[in-house]
Design an enzyme around this catalytic site. Structure first.
Site, PDB file in Angstrom:
ATOM      1  N   HIS A 189       0.858  -1.190   0.000  1.00  0.00           N
ATOM      2  CA  HIS A 189       0.000   0.000   0.000  1.00  0.00           C
ATOM      3  C   HIS A 189       0.891   1.236   0.000  1.00  0.00           C
ATOM      4  CE1 HIS A 189      -3.789  -2.115   0.743  1.00  0.00           C
ATOM      5  NE2 HIS A 189      -3.086  -2.920   1.518  1.00  0.00           N
ATOM      6  N   CYS A 211      -0.181   2.554  -4.375  1.00  0.00           N
ATOM      7  CA  CYS A 211      -1.031   3.678  -4.746  1.00  0.00           C
ATOM      8  C   CYS A 211      -0.213   4.976  -4.731  1.00  0.00           C
ATOM      9  CB  CYS A 211      -2.195   3.810  -3.768  1.00  0.00           C
ATOM     10  SG  CYS A 211      -3.402   2.474  -3.874  1.00  0.00           S
TER      11      CYS A 211
END
Length: 482
Positions: A165, A207
């Protein structure tokens, strides 16, 4: 018409041959600098690799699966185990939720990618401090783990693959603080200054991963990086539950990440002695964008773009079984799977787990509790950050300032120390951001860019959060993010 004297003809022929020889020599020199064919590959140096999965928990199965798959590609490519450093929490293979104990797969019909993967840094040893020490070859700075580092020399090539992430300016870690973009780029510059590599390639899955290098990675330190997304969009999971091209029915989690699967499935079948980094970049970009649909992200490249004309063999090696494969631009795998936004992949897992659990069972109740806790944490983070923005800048201006995106090529924040302080102050009063809260990192950057002082941030955070929620996702038991 008069004929030319024999001596003149002989002299002209000699000059032509000399020019041809010079041209051939020049082309070989250029090939040596740019496109290295199999017979011209630099064999003096050593290939090194660092593979890192920055998450923990079964809902993040895909990150460790990605790293294990990458390891198998490198080993088949000829890299030695002693030259590959692996970071992963290692709580997936034998997790009670794993339907195949001791086995990790990276695609629905894929084989085991976990077997043989070294456990260099696992559990709490997967942290930013150890990652940086490994890159710099600094054994004395390590805390735990195998002690393996990138002990590279000036002729060596280094490949780094990171999957997890992320958010604007940050990458996740299962233990300790996040990796912040300024720190990572400083380590890369320090590695270059030490003269301990020839060229370095960095593949980054997260991301908003473009924000890690945008405006920060120099073009003159022999580093070439590609990222799964640009500086302001999510990356995507793939082979997820509920999709017709999803995992076997006994799995309740995504098996891979879209950008990662794209470069690895390309590497699995191609002769990497002839395919260049740029050719792989183009194919991965095409697959990851998802045909221009909503489901996909923009793969980016940063740093020394000229390095992209190197053949992949210099970094990944190549599987001898692919030696006869002829590369053409359309030789890539098109996925029929519908990807899932990385921010929502854990929701897919917890919902699928709840849906499959027998009615009125303990498993059903546990799954429901987990799902509600995750959703509650998300609401808490979203609502709190929005409220802080309104308290600082007013009801109308707040959302506009928090969501502001700087022009392409600009650094995310003017003062990284300020951004880290803002994150720590927020978490002191409101609990951990965790992996979901990374989506708000741009807000903290913009609070700093607007000139807000830490004292003001502390005051409004205390107003917004009278207490830290009891929800385990909101606790600080895993430490501060900054």
């Amino acid at each position: 018409m008069d004929t030319l004297p024999p001596l003149f003809l002989s002299l002209s022929l000699s000059l032509c041959l000399l020019s041809l020889a010079t041209l051939v020599s020049a082309r070989h020199a250029l090939a040596g600098d740019f496109l290295r064919l199999p017979s011209e590959s630099d064999t003096r140096g050593t290939r090194w690799a660092v593979l890192l999965a920055g998450s923990w928990g079964y809902s993040n199965y895909r990150h460790q699966a990605d790293v294990c798959h990458a390891y198998q590609i490198l080993r088949k490519g000829g890299l030695k185990e002693e030259n590959i450093v692996v970071f992963m929490y290692d709580d997936i293979a034998f997790n009670e939720e794993n339907p195949r104990p001791g086995v990790i797969i990276n695609k629905p019909d894929g084989g085991d990618v976990y077997e043989g993967v070294p456990k260099d840094y696992t559990g709490e040893d997967v942290n930013a401090h150890n990652f940086f020490a490994v890159l710099l070859g600094n054994k004395s700075a390590l805390t735990g783990g195998s002690g393996k580092v990138v002990d590279s020399g000036p002729d060596d090539h280094i490949f780094i693959y990171f999957t997890d992430h992320g958010g604007a300016g940050v990458l996740g870690m299962p233990a300790g603080p996040f990796i912040f973009a300024d720190d990572l780029n400083e380590v890369l510059k320090k590695k270059h200054a030490s003269g301990t590599y020839k060229r370095l390639v960095f593949y980054l899955e997260a991301c908003e991963s473009g924000s890690i290098f945008e405006g920060l990675l120099p073009e003159d330190i022999n580093v070439y990086a590609t990222t799964a997304s640009n500086a302001e969009e999510s990356s995507w999971g793939t082979y997820c539950p509920g999709d017709y091209d999803g995992p076997p029915p006994e799995y309740s989690t995504c098996l891979g990440d879209l950008y990662s699967i794209a470069w690895m499935e390309d590497s699995d079948i191609h002769n990497l002695r002839t395919e260049t980094l740029h050719q792989q970049y183009k194919l991965v970009k095409e697959r990851t964008i998802g045909g221009g649909s909503y489901y996909g992200s923009h793969v980016m490249q940063y740093g020394d773009i000229d390095l992209s004309s190197d053949v992949l063999f210099q970094y990944l090696g190549t599987n001898p079984a692919n030696d006869n494969f002829t590369f053409v631009d359309e030789n890539y795998l098109r996925s029929s799977s519908k990807p899932v936004n990385q921010h929502d992949a854990d929701l897919i897992h917890f919902w699928d787990k709840f849906r499959k659990a027998p009615g009125d069972s303990a498993k059903k109740n546990t799954a429901q509790k987990q799902l509600l806790e995750v959703m509650s944490h998300r609401m808490h983070i979203d609502n709190t950050v929005q409220l802080i923005g309104k308290l600082l800048f007013g009801v109308e201006k707040g959302p506009e300032i928090l969501n502001n995106v700087r022009p392409v090529g600009s650094v995310l924040v003017d003062d990284w120390a300020c951004m880290k302080a803002m994150v720590r102050t927020f978490e002191t009063h409101c609990g951990s951001l965790s992996q979901y809260g990374m989506k708000h990192m741009r807000s903290f950057a913009n609070i700093c860019n607007a000139g807000i002082k830490n004292e003001q941030m502390a005051e409004v955070s205390a107003q917004a959060c009278v207490s830290i929620p009891a929800n385990p996702w909101s606790s600080l038991q895993r430490g501060f993010s900054a």
